[in-house]
Design an enzyme around this catalytic site. Sequence first.
Site, short mmCIF file in Angstrom:
data_model
loop_
_atom_site.label_atom_id
_atom_site.label_comp_id
_atom_site.label_asym_id
_atom_site.label_seq_id
_atom_site.Cartn_x
_atom_site.Cartn_y
_atom_site.Cartn_z
N ALA A 180 0.95 6.28 4.70
CA ALA A 180 1.27 5.52 4.05
C ALA A 180 2.53 5.45 3.15
O ALA A 180 3.09 6.54 3.10
CB ALA A 180 0.28 5.60 2.60
N CYS A 181 3.02 4.36 2.72
CA CYS A 181 4.21 4.11 1.69
C CYS A 181 4.07 3.17 0.85
O CYS A 181 2.89 2.80 0.55
CB CYS A 181 5.54 3.88 3.10
SG CYS A 181 4.94 1.97 3.42
N GLN A 182 4.72 2.70 -0.03
CA GLN A 182 4.65 2.25 -1.31
C GLN A 182 4.05 0.75 -0.83
O GLN A 182 3.39 0.48 -1.84
CB GLN A 182 5.80 2.23 -2.68
CG GLN A 182 5.93 1.69 -3.49
CD GLN A 182 4.92 2.61 -4.81
OE1 GLN A 182 4.06 3.47 -4.57
NE2 GLN A 182 3.82 1.50 -5.00
N LEU A 209 0.12 1.83 -0.89
CA LEU A 209 -0.29 2.60 -2.06
C LEU A 209 -0.36 1.45 -2.78
O LEU A 209 -1.11 1.27 -4.38
CB LEU A 209 0.46 3.90 -2.55
CG LEU A 209 0.39 5.13 -1.63
CD1 LEU A 209 0.70 6.31 -2.25
CD2 LEU A 209 -0.97 5.03 -1.69
#
Length: 289
Positions: A180-182, A209
């Site tokens: 996951a990243c932003q 996220l």
Amino acid sequence: MEALGLPSPSPLTIWQSTTSRRVQTAKSSWTRTHSLGLSSTFGIRHKRRSVIRMITDTDDYDLRQMKDLAAARKRWDSLIREQKVKCLTPREAGYAIQLSDKTLVDVRPSVERNKAWVKGSTWIPIFDDNSGFDPGTLSRKTTNFVMGGWWSGAPTLSYNKQFVPSIKEKFPKDSDLIVACQKGLRSLAACELLYNAGYRNLFWVQGGLEASEEEDLPREGPQPLKFAGIGGVSEFLGWTDQQRAAAAKEGWAYRLVFSARLVGLFLVADALFLGAQQLGHYLQELRTH
């Protein structure tokens, strides 16, 4: 990124760097023309042709970068379409972490990670803040700031060469990894690197996220996960999409905080303007005496 066969994280970064190079090229050519006193028609035309040729070169570079980005997106879409990387919503990722004890790998840079993170996640950034002070890095930081970094708070990032080795050190290749990243773009790049390194049980958090709700994932940190990717003047004034959505839920009390900041900013700017005027008058009086 280019060495890995991956493009820059976003088309905006490409456009910003290209625009800066065009401006710097034009400025340097114009300055050299006047400093040498080349006022003849031939000299000016020669310089203009040089500037045009250099701008054409940057256009070619821009086109190559955009093509690289398009090619990378096709590869990433293929990974998802062929189920080589499984797609999860933030809520499904939360269920997977709680029920099946899968590991979430947070590949965001430190500036986002420090604001909010998923409880129990492992942080290994694919890109991180470039803290160097060499001329090239300082130039990139200045360009990034001038071309919008002051507004968005976006940092200058560089590829973490230890990303894949760090993953290999912590996780065997048969591990179930939720990446996951932003916003969901860098995590796709990370999934591609990990798949090419031999990992086959990869899960990608669609939308990143930032797409999660407060109840989707167990959070730690001073801010909601949605707010971890914002910064700069836009965050200070509350003019980001995430803050506007929060204001719609929270009501007028939330909006008044940022309205007060905006009024304060105008007052400070007005005070600085008046102060500069008074200083100019004072310096002028000193010269006359």
